[in-house]
Design a protein around this motif. Structure first.
Motif, PDB file in Angstrom:
ATOM      1  N   GLY A   1      58.431  20.124 -13.073  1.00 16.78           N
ATOM      2  CA  GLY A   1      59.002  18.752 -12.666  1.00 16.78           C
ATOM      3  C   GLY A   1      60.261  18.491 -12.998  1.00 16.78           C
ATOM      4  N   HIS A   2      60.625  18.428 -14.380  1.00 16.83           N
ATOM      5  CA  HIS A   2      61.840  18.243 -14.618  1.00 16.83           C
ATOM      6  C   HIS A   2      62.369  18.790 -16.081  1.00 16.83           C
ATOM      7  CE1 HIS A   2      59.592  14.795 -16.428  1.00 16.83           C
ATOM      8  NE2 HIS A   2      60.370  14.783 -17.444  1.00 16.83           N
ATOM      9  N   VAL A   3      63.358  18.726 -16.289  1.00 20.29           N
ATOM     10  CA  VAL A   3      64.028  19.220 -17.507  1.00 20.29           C
ATOM     11  C   VAL A   3      64.969  18.370 -18.322  1.00 20.29           C
ATOM     12  CG1 VAL A   3      65.403  21.263 -18.387  1.00 20.29           C
ATOM     13  CG2 VAL A   3      63.878  21.393 -16.449  1.00 20.29           C
TER      14      VAL A   3
ATOM     15  N   HIS B   1      65.637  19.563 -24.979  1.00 21.67           N
ATOM     16  CA  HIS B   1      64.733  18.795 -25.316  1.00 21.67           C
ATOM     17  C   HIS B   1      63.352  18.845 -24.797  1.00 21.67           C
ATOM     18  CE1 HIS B   1      62.606  15.018 -25.791  1.00 21.67           C
ATOM     19  NE2 HIS B   1      63.170  14.708 -26.930  1.00 21.67           N
ATOM     20  N   HIS B   2      63.093  18.664 -23.392  1.00 18.94           N
ATOM     21  CA  HIS B   2      61.879  19.343 -23.022  1.00 18.94           C
ATOM     22  C   HIS B   2      61.752  19.760 -21.529  1.00 18.94           C
ATOM     23  CE1 HIS B   2      61.604  14.689 -21.850  1.00 18.94           C
ATOM     24  NE2 HIS B   2      60.869  15.267 -20.557  1.00 18.94           N
ATOM     25  N   THR B   3      60.821  20.249 -21.130  1.00 19.71           N
ATOM     26  CA  THR B   3      60.448  20.620 -19.872  1.00 19.71           C
ATOM     27  C   THR B   3      59.267  19.959 -19.535  1.00 19.71           C
ATOM     28  OG1 THR B   3      58.993  22.645 -20.445  1.00 19.71           O
ATOM     29  CG2 THR B   3      61.353  22.993 -20.046  1.00 19.71           C
ATOM     30  N   SER B   4      58.998  19.536 -18.155  1.00 18.06           N
ATOM     31  CA  SER B   4      57.934  18.639 -17.945  1.00 18.06           C
ATOM     32  C   SER B   4      57.279  19.352 -16.608  1.00 18.06           C
ATOM     33  CB  SER B   4      58.483  17.276 -17.768  1.00 18.06           C
ATOM     34  OG  SER B   4      57.150  16.365 -17.445  1.00 18.06           O
ATOM     35  N   TRP B   5      56.029  19.411 -16.705  1.00 16.81           N
ATOM     36  CA  TRP B   5      54.931  19.965 -15.790  1.00 16.81           C
ATOM     37  C   TRP B   5      54.156  18.965 -15.218  1.00 16.81           C
ATOM     38  CZ3 TRP B   5      56.518  24.957 -15.220  1.00 16.81           C
ATOM     39  CH2 TRP B   5      57.450  25.532 -16.249  1.00 16.81           C
TER      40      TRP B   5
ATOM     41  N   ARG C   1      52.828   5.862 -21.023  1.00 14.06           N
ATOM     42  CA  ARG C   1      53.460   5.587 -19.405  1.00 14.06           C
ATOM     43  C   ARG C   1      54.968   5.460 -19.767  1.00 14.06           C
ATOM     44  NH1 ARG C   1      50.210   4.195 -14.197  1.00 14.06           N
ATOM     45  NH2 ARG C   1      52.034   5.009 -12.819  1.00 14.06           N
ATOM     46  N   HIS C   2      55.926   5.937 -18.873  1.00  9.14           N
ATOM     47  CA  HIS C   2      57.475   5.709 -19.095  1.00  9.14           C
ATOM     48  C   HIS C   2      57.459   4.578 -18.209  1.00  9.14           C
ATOM     49  CE1 HIS C   2      58.874   8.837 -21.377  1.00  9.14           C
ATOM     50  NE2 HIS C   2      58.283  10.008 -20.882  1.00  9.14           N
ATOM     51  N   HIS C   3      58.654   3.896 -18.273  1.00  8.17           N
ATOM     52  CA  HIS C   3      58.914   2.753 -17.478  1.00  8.17           C
ATOM     53  C   HIS C   3      59.926   3.448 -16.377  1.00  8.17           C
ATOM     54  CE1 HIS C   3      59.831  -1.491 -16.441  1.00  8.17           C
ATOM     55  NE2 HIS C   3      60.794  -0.901 -15.879  1.00  8.17           N
TER      56      HIS C   3
ATOM     57  N   TRP D   1      52.413  13.045 -21.909  1.00  3.97           N
ATOM     58  CA  TRP D   1      51.901  13.483 -23.314  1.00  3.97           C
ATOM     59  C   TRP D   1      53.054  14.707 -23.608  1.00  3.97           C
ATOM     60  CZ3 TRP D   1      46.213  12.952 -24.925  1.00  3.97           C
ATOM     61  CH2 TRP D   1      46.046  13.048 -26.201  1.00  3.97           C
ATOM     62  N   TYR D   2      53.561  14.510 -24.589  1.00  4.24           N
ATOM     63  CA  TYR D   2      54.567  15.642 -25.188  1.00  4.24           C
ATOM     64  C   TYR D   2      53.886  16.549 -26.248  1.00  4.24           C
ATOM     65  CZ  TYR D   2      58.042  13.071 -22.605  1.00  4.24           C
ATOM     66  OH  TYR D   2      58.912  12.490 -21.525  1.00  4.24           O
ATOM     67  N   LEU D   3      54.024  17.707 -26.057  1.00  2.00           N
ATOM     68  CA  LEU D   3      53.560  18.738 -27.080  1.00  2.00           C
ATOM     69  C   LEU D   3      54.702  19.770 -27.465  1.00  2.00           C
ATOM     70  CD1 LEU D   3      50.973  18.472 -24.682  1.00  2.00           C
ATOM     71  CD2 LEU D   3      49.991  18.591 -26.975  1.00  2.00           C
TER      72      LEU D   3
ATOM     73  N   SER E   1      57.285  20.411 -24.604  1.00  3.43           N
ATOM     74  CA  SER E   1      56.773  20.294 -23.055  1.00  3.43           C
ATOM     75  C   SER E   1      55.819  19.235 -22.852  1.00  3.43           C
ATOM     76  CB  SER E   1      55.693  21.636 -22.915  1.00  3.43           C
ATOM     77  OG  SER E   1      54.783  21.902 -23.741  1.00  3.43           O
ATOM     78  N   GLU E   2      56.091  18.848 -21.547  1.00  3.53           N
ATOM     79  CA  GLU E   2      55.308  17.497 -21.186  1.00  3.53           C
ATOM     80  C   GLU E   2      54.493  17.744 -20.071  1.00  3.53           C
ATOM     81  OE1 GLU E   2      57.941  14.782 -19.374  1.00  3.53           O
ATOM     82  OE2 GLU E   2      56.789  13.127 -19.327  1.00  3.53           O
ATOM     83  N   TYR E   3      53.167  17.265 -20.196  1.00  3.83           N
ATOM     84  CA  TYR E   3      52.295  17.106 -19.042  1.00  3.83           C
ATOM     85  C   TYR E   3      52.446  15.832 -18.433  1.00  3.83           C
ATOM     86  CZ  TYR E   3      48.947  20.625 -20.839  1.00  3.83           C
ATOM     87  OH  TYR E   3      48.394  21.735 -21.070  1.00  3.83           O
TER      88      TYR E   3
END
Ligand SMILES: [Fe+2]
Length: 307
Positions: A147-149, A202-206, A235-237, A244-246, A254-256
């Motif tokens: 989804g995003h990086v 920082h993170h990738t998001s899936w 929940r992000h605004h 949830w970040y792991l 990596s984020e779900y």
């Protein structure tokens, strides 16, 4: 939209085998040569050896060859050096050091959403005399797409110029003097560039189907190793998504995520500049310090100054 999605990321890590096992546990489908696929996005992650963890490459899909010419024209206009072939345009963002590859790609074809079953709420009882569908799920969680990086930039202004005026991302929201949430699709954000003392991932998001899949995926990962937890559930605004970040064994988060805002009409979306806690989240556990400044940041800075 000429740009229409993220295609893939290539992440450099010092411990490829260990990190590859993590992304298998995360639910990505392992292909040959440390490549991984999502359910809807196909091959979207590649791991390569690198002395320190970093985002090596970000792939962005465009619709047709004319779009590549448009990107090339914009890069020329803002003074970015690039390479162009009939299949792709490639350039490096000076602030993040990321190699950005724009190529012609099919849109993500989302397979149908699962039947999530009826829900009960005050004054609205839809599920009568039955257990919730979500608690019956026992299949492994499988992310639908990248989804995003989120990347740190040592020159936020240059990175914003590169990605917005050059590549062609649109601004969805921003955090005053700190970060820009950018989209190349109808998702609220596909890229977040934030000011940082060193370029880093920082993170990738899936994306997963819903909040239950976030909870199930994170629980399965933490059952194997509780030290993987970073931050969640919340929940992000900005973007509205549940998160949830792991943490992978190289230190990348990596984020779900599920239920992100979708911007289908640019004219109706009003980007805002956020400067309070809503820049980080709407609700959830307190933000851990390691989320804001990952534990290895000082180490990464030292390595950057003494390569
Ligand atoms: Fe995120």
């Amino acid at each position: 939209m000429s740009l229409h999605r993220l295609t893939s990321v290539c992440i450099g890590v010092p411990n490829v085998a260990e990190t590859a096992s993590y992304y298998e546990d995360f639910g990505l489908t392992r292909l040959a040569d440390n490549r991984f696929a999502t359910v809807d996005g196909g091959e979207q992650l590649r791991l390569v050896a690198s002395p320190r963890r970093r985002l090596v490459e970000l792939g962005i899909g465009v619709a047709d060859p004319d779009d590549l010419d448009s990107v090339a024209a914009r890069f020329t206009a803002v003074g970015v050096t690039f390479e162009q072939t009939p299949e792709m345009v490639v350039a490096i963002d000076p602030g993040t050091g990321v190699r950005v590859v724009l190529s012609i790609a099919d849109p993500v074809d989302a397979s149908p959403a699962p039947v999530t079953g009826a829900q009960n709420a005050p004054g609205r009882i839809e599920r009568l005399t039955a257990r919730a569908e979500a608690i019956e799920r026992d299949n492994p969680v499988r992310p639908r797409k990248l989804g995003h990086v989120v990347v740190g930039s040592t020159d936020l202004e240059a990175s914003e110029r590169f990605f917005i005026k050059g590549v062609g991302f649109k601004v969805s929201d921003s955090i005053a003097d700190a970060a820009s949430f950018l989209r190349c699709s109808t998702d609220h954000h596909n890229l977040l560039v934030q000011a940082a003392p060193v370029p880093f991932l920082h993170h990738t998001s899936w994306q997963v189907e819903d909040v239950d899949e976030i909870g199930r995926g994170a629980t399965a990962l933490l059952n194997k190793d509780p030290a993987r937890h970073v931050w969640g559930l919340g929940r992000h605004h900005i973007g509205s998504n549940f998160f949830w970040y792991l943490k992978d064994p190289a230190g990348n988060f990596s984020e779900y995520y599920a239920d992100m805002d979708c911007i289908v009409d640019d004219q109706l979306w009003r980007p805002e500049v956020w400067s309070d806690i809503r820049a980080l989240y709407s609700w959830g556990p307190p933000v851990p310090g390691a989320f804001l400044a990952p534990d290895d940041l000082v180490e990464l800075m030292a390595a950057a100054h003494n390569p």
